[in-house]
Design a protein around this motif. Structure first.
Motif, short mmCIF file in Angstrom:
data_model
loop_
_atom_site.label_atom_id
_atom_site.label_comp_id
_atom_site.label_asym_id
_atom_site.label_seq_id
_atom_site.Cartn_x
_atom_site.Cartn_y
_atom_site.Cartn_z
N SER A 4 -43.54 -3.06 36.50
CA SER A 4 -43.35 -2.91 38.04
C SER A 4 -44.68 -3.00 38.72
O SER A 4 -46.01 -2.73 38.11
CB SER A 4 -43.08 -1.41 38.26
OG SER A 4 -43.37 -0.83 39.47
N ALA A 34 -34.58 4.10 45.05
CA ALA A 34 -34.17 3.86 43.58
C ALA A 34 -33.59 2.25 43.15
O ALA A 34 -33.76 1.85 42.14
CB ALA A 34 -33.39 4.76 43.19
N HIS A 72 -34.71 -0.49 44.13
CA HIS A 72 -35.74 -1.32 43.58
C HIS A 72 -36.20 -1.28 41.98
O HIS A 72 -36.83 -2.24 41.77
CB HIS A 72 -36.77 -1.11 44.55
CG HIS A 72 -36.67 -1.19 45.99
ND1 HIS A 72 -36.41 -2.65 46.70
CD2 HIS A 72 -36.31 -0.51 47.08
CE1 HIS A 72 -36.20 -2.33 47.89
NE2 HIS A 72 -36.08 -1.36 48.26
N HIS A 73 -36.12 -0.07 41.47
CA HIS A 73 -36.49 -0.08 39.93
C HIS A 73 -38.03 -0.14 40.02
O HIS A 73 -38.30 -0.52 39.04
CB HIS A 73 -35.79 -1.08 39.14
CG HIS A 73 -34.15 -0.62 38.86
ND1 HIS A 73 -33.52 -0.75 37.68
CD2 HIS A 73 -33.16 0.04 39.71
CE1 HIS A 73 -32.41 -0.30 37.98
NE2 HIS A 73 -32.23 -0.07 39.09
N GLY A 91 -29.48 3.73 41.34
CA GLY A 91 -29.68 2.60 40.33
C GLY A 91 -30.36 2.83 38.94
O GLY A 91 -30.34 2.12 38.19
N TYR A 92 -31.19 3.83 38.91
CA TYR A 92 -31.88 4.20 37.82
C TYR A 92 -30.72 4.75 36.62
O TYR A 92 -29.60 5.32 37.21
CB TYR A 92 -32.87 5.18 37.84
CG TYR A 92 -34.12 4.89 38.71
CD1 TYR A 92 -35.10 4.18 37.72
CD2 TYR A 92 -34.57 5.53 39.71
CE1 TYR A 92 -36.15 3.69 38.52
CE2 TYR A 92 -35.51 5.05 40.47
CZ TYR A 92 -36.62 4.01 39.90
OH TYR A 92 -37.64 3.75 40.59
N THR A 93 -31.04 4.54 35.31
CA THR A 93 -30.12 5.18 34.44
C THR A 93 -30.62 6.51 34.07
O THR A 93 -31.71 6.73 34.24
CB THR A 93 -29.97 4.23 33.14
OG1 THR A 93 -31.31 4.31 32.49
CG2 THR A 93 -29.39 2.69 33.29
N THR A 124 -33.75 6.42 32.01
CA THR A 124 -35.03 5.87 32.56
C THR A 124 -36.13 6.95 32.19
O THR A 124 -35.94 7.91 32.49
CB THR A 124 -34.97 5.61 34.05
OG1 THR A 124 -33.92 4.57 34.32
CG2 THR A 124 -36.21 5.07 34.61
N GLY A 137 -39.87 5.75 36.31
CA GLY A 137 -39.68 4.43 36.16
C GLY A 137 -40.36 4.03 34.45
O GLY A 137 -40.75 4.66 33.83
N ASP A 138 -39.95 2.74 34.23
CA ASP A 138 -40.23 2.22 32.88
C ASP A 138 -41.84 2.21 32.59
O ASP A 138 -42.02 2.18 31.22
CB ASP A 138 -39.91 0.94 32.81
CG ASP A 138 -38.20 0.59 32.74
OD1 ASP A 138 -37.50 1.84 32.29
OD2 ASP A 138 -37.51 -0.33 33.04
#
Length: 254
Positions: A129, A153, A155-156, A179-181, A184, A225-226
């Motif tokens: 990111s 969301a 955009h991740h 859109g996030y799982t 996440t 986020g990741d």
């Protein structure tokens, strides 16, 4: 003169040197009592008048400032973190501009910076990111429709969500819809940089459960986020021996 001062993220030694100097010189301090660490008031000089704005309206705050100006006194308006985020400073400044009352603005350290420090976190990891979205859920104070959690969301990117601790089930649902799982990585940071700071790493799907288990009901922010996982990122080009910069030649140019 009126000084708007960012109090920092909580710890009393994280206020800037400039902000501390203003506090020490102030004749009047108006501080955001709901969030500003009261230990910062120990920097006030003897005889300084102190007002807790948590119990005041905008009009009452402005009346104190006007009186101070009439009496040629120095006022510090002490906001939590850095007042550029959810600080409600523009509405004060607009009135002061209209009335030709001089002020300046001393920045502070936002709690989203303090939260990253609590987790040893870098918000902008290469190939994970490179953007940070700072937002909040709509509650009693609305959020513009175009700034929905779902739209962000999609955009991740890394998200930092303020002022939403009581809405975590809805936050999780909307993050997933966007859109996030559910798995996440996410984190909750309570009172970043304060002595009673707490931080919890979880997932988007377990935000509400994590808050309940740890009795976190307010004064926290959520990171989504990741980047929370600290892995899967590329090495920085800036310090890559093969990368040429303004200051050194890399092996790619030899």
């Amino acid at each position: 003169m009126i000084h708007f001062v960012g109090a920092g993220s909580g710890a009393p030694d994280l206020i800037t040197l400039r902000g501390k100097k203003f506090l020490e010189e102030a004749d009047i301090i108006i501080y955001a009592g709901s969030l500003v660490n009261p230990q910062l008031l120990e920097y006030a000089k003897e005889g300084c008048e102190i007002f807790n704005s948590a119990r005041m309206t905008l009009e009452e705050v402005l009346d104190v400032m006007r009186r101070a100006e009439e009496e040629n006194k120095v006022t510090v308006r002490l906001h939590t973190g850095d007042p550029c985020l959810y600080g409600a400073i523009r509405e004060q400044m607009d009135v002061l501009d209209k009335e030709n009352i001089a002020y300046d603005y001393c920045p502070g350290v936002s709690s989203f910076c303090g939260a990253a420090a609590a987790l040893d976190l870098e918000y902008t990891l290469p190939n994970v990111s490179q953007s940070v979205i700072i937002t909040r859920m709509a509650g009693r104070t609305p959020v513009p429709e175009k700034e929905s959690i779902e739209s962000f969301a999609a955009h991740h990117a890394t998200m930092v969500v303020f002022l939403s601790t009581g809405l975590l089930e809805e936050l999780s649902r909307r993050l997933i819809e966007g859109g996030y799982t559910a798995d996440t990585p996410a984190a909750i940071v309570y009172k970043a940089t304060w002595e009673d700071e707490k931080s919890f790493v979880c997932t988007v799907g377990t935000l509400a459960e994590t808050a309940r288990e740890n009795q976190i009901t307010k004064t926290a922010l959520m990171i989504i986020g990741d980047v929370v996982a600290h892995n899967g990122y590329d090495r920085s080009k800036l310090y890559d021996p093969g990368f040429t910069t303004e200051f050194r030649k890399g092996t790619d140019s030899i």
